[in-house]
Design a protein around this motif. Structure first.
Motif, short mmCIF file in Angstrom:
data_model
loop_
_atom_site.label_atom_id
_atom_site.label_comp_id
_atom_site.label_asym_id
_atom_site.label_seq_id
_atom_site.Cartn_x
_atom_site.Cartn_y
_atom_site.Cartn_z
N THR A 11 0.83 -1.20 0.00
CA THR A 11 0.00 0.00 0.00
C THR A 11 0.87 1.25 0.00
OG1 THR A 11 -0.24 -0.10 2.42
CG2 THR A 11 -1.99 -1.08 1.08
N ARG A 12 1.99 1.21 0.69
CA ARG A 12 2.89 2.37 0.69
C ARG A 12 3.47 2.58 -0.70
NH1 ARG A 12 8.05 3.61 4.63
NH2 ARG A 12 8.62 5.54 3.60
N ALA A 13 3.89 1.50 -1.36
CA ALA A 13 4.45 1.61 -2.70
C ALA A 13 3.41 2.15 -3.68
CB ALA A 13 4.97 0.26 -3.16
N ALA A 14 2.17 1.69 -3.57
CA ALA A 14 1.11 2.17 -4.46
C ALA A 14 0.87 3.67 -4.26
CB ALA A 14 -0.17 1.39 -4.22
N TYR A 15 0.84 4.09 -3.00
CA TYR A 15 0.63 5.52 -2.72
C TYR A 15 1.79 6.36 -3.25
CZ TYR A 15 0.43 9.94 -0.27
OH TYR A 15 0.43 11.28 0.01
N GLU A 16 3.01 5.93 -2.97
CA GLU A 16 4.17 6.71 -3.40
C GLU A 16 4.28 6.77 -4.92
OE1 GLU A 16 7.48 5.01 -1.33
OE2 GLU A 16 7.02 6.12 0.51
N GLN A 17 4.00 5.66 -5.59
CA GLN A 17 4.05 5.65 -7.05
C GLN A 17 3.00 6.61 -7.62
OE1 GLN A 17 3.31 1.90 -8.92
NE2 GLN A 17 3.85 2.66 -10.93
N HIS A 18 1.82 6.57 -7.07
CA HIS A 18 0.77 7.47 -7.54
C HIS A 18 1.16 8.93 -7.30
CE1 HIS A 18 -3.17 9.05 -8.50
NE2 HIS A 18 -3.03 9.82 -7.43
N ALA A 19 1.67 9.21 -6.13
CA ALA A 19 2.04 10.59 -5.80
C ALA A 19 3.11 11.13 -6.73
CB ALA A 19 2.52 10.66 -4.35
N HIS A 20 3.98 10.27 -7.21
CA HIS A 20 5.05 10.71 -8.11
C HIS A 20 4.60 10.83 -9.56
CE1 HIS A 20 8.16 10.74 -5.13
NE2 HIS A 20 7.91 9.48 -4.78
N THR A 21 3.53 10.16 -9.94
CA THR A 21 3.13 10.13 -11.35
C THR A 21 1.83 10.84 -11.66
OG1 THR A 21 2.04 7.99 -11.07
CG2 THR A 21 4.34 7.95 -11.75
N ARG A 23 -0.63 13.60 -12.50
CA ARG A 23 -0.57 14.98 -12.99
C ARG A 23 -1.46 15.90 -12.16
NH1 ARG A 23 -1.83 14.42 -19.14
NH2 ARG A 23 -2.71 12.45 -18.47
N GLN A 24 -2.61 15.41 -11.74
CA GLN A 24 -3.54 16.24 -10.98
C GLN A 24 -2.94 16.62 -9.63
OE1 GLN A 24 -7.46 14.64 -10.47
NE2 GLN A 24 -8.11 16.27 -9.11
N CYS A 25 -2.30 15.67 -8.95
CA CYS A 25 -1.68 15.97 -7.66
C CYS A 25 -0.59 17.03 -7.81
CB CYS A 25 -1.08 14.70 -7.05
SG CYS A 25 -2.30 13.50 -6.48
N HIS A 26 0.18 16.93 -8.88
CA HIS A 26 1.27 17.89 -9.09
C HIS A 26 0.74 19.25 -9.54
CE1 HIS A 26 4.69 15.31 -8.39
NE2 HIS A 26 4.07 14.36 -9.05
N ALA A 27 -0.28 19.26 -10.38
CA ALA A 27 -0.81 20.52 -10.91
C ALA A 27 -1.48 21.34 -9.81
CB ALA A 27 -1.79 20.25 -12.04
N ASP A 28 -2.28 20.68 -8.99
CA ASP A 28 -3.03 21.39 -7.96
C ASP A 28 -2.24 21.61 -6.68
OD1 ASP A 28 -5.14 21.32 -9.72
OD2 ASP A 28 -6.19 19.68 -8.71
N GLY A 29 -1.23 20.77 -6.46
CA GLY A 29 -0.49 20.85 -5.21
C GLY A 29 -1.26 20.25 -4.04
N SER A 35 -5.40 9.63 -4.64
CA SER A 35 -4.32 9.73 -3.68
C SER A 35 -4.84 9.62 -2.25
CB SER A 35 -3.58 11.06 -3.87
OG SER A 35 -2.49 11.16 -3.00
N LYS A 36 -5.95 10.24 -1.99
CA LYS A 36 -6.56 10.16 -0.66
C LYS A 36 -6.97 8.73 -0.33
CE LYS A 36 -8.27 14.90 -0.61
NZ LYS A 36 -9.47 15.74 -0.60
N LEU A 37 -7.53 8.05 -1.31
CA LEU A 37 -7.95 6.66 -1.12
C LEU A 37 -6.74 5.76 -0.84
CD1 LEU A 37 -10.36 4.63 -1.31
CD2 LEU A 37 -9.62 4.26 -3.65
N LEU A 38 -5.67 5.95 -1.61
CA LEU A 38 -4.46 5.14 -1.41
C LEU A 38 -3.82 5.44 -0.05
CD1 LEU A 38 -2.93 5.39 -4.98
CD2 LEU A 38 -3.93 3.36 -3.92
N LEU A 39 -3.82 6.69 0.36
CA LEU A 39 -3.27 7.04 1.66
C LEU A 39 -4.12 6.44 2.78
CD1 LEU A 39 -1.13 8.53 3.28
CD2 LEU A 39 -2.56 10.58 3.15
#
Length: 57
Positions: A11-21, A23-29, A35-39
């Motif tokens: 679950t940690r790997a899935a969250y970290e991979q999503h957070a790094h890839t 676009r929405q998380c990076h664009a909005d900050g 991401s919330k679901l994975l966390l």
């Protein structure tokens, strides 16, 4: 059935991979809904491991 440690790592790997890839998380900050679901899944796995560790003692 995977061990609590395996679930935690997955679950940690899935969250970290999503957070790094994501676009929405990076664009909005801000974390996107996925991401919330994975966390949440990671936090639940972490709590489950803590309970399993305290039950052994």
């Amino acid at each position: 059935m995977p061990s609590p440690e395996d679930t935690l790592l997955e679950t940690r790997a899935a969250y970290e991979q999503h957070a790094h890839t994501c676009r929405q998380c990076h664009a909005d900050g801000m974390p996107c809904p996925v991401s919330k679901l994975l966390l949440r899944a990671y936090n639940n796995a972490r709590r489950q491991q803590m309970r399993a560790g305290s039950a052994v003692r």
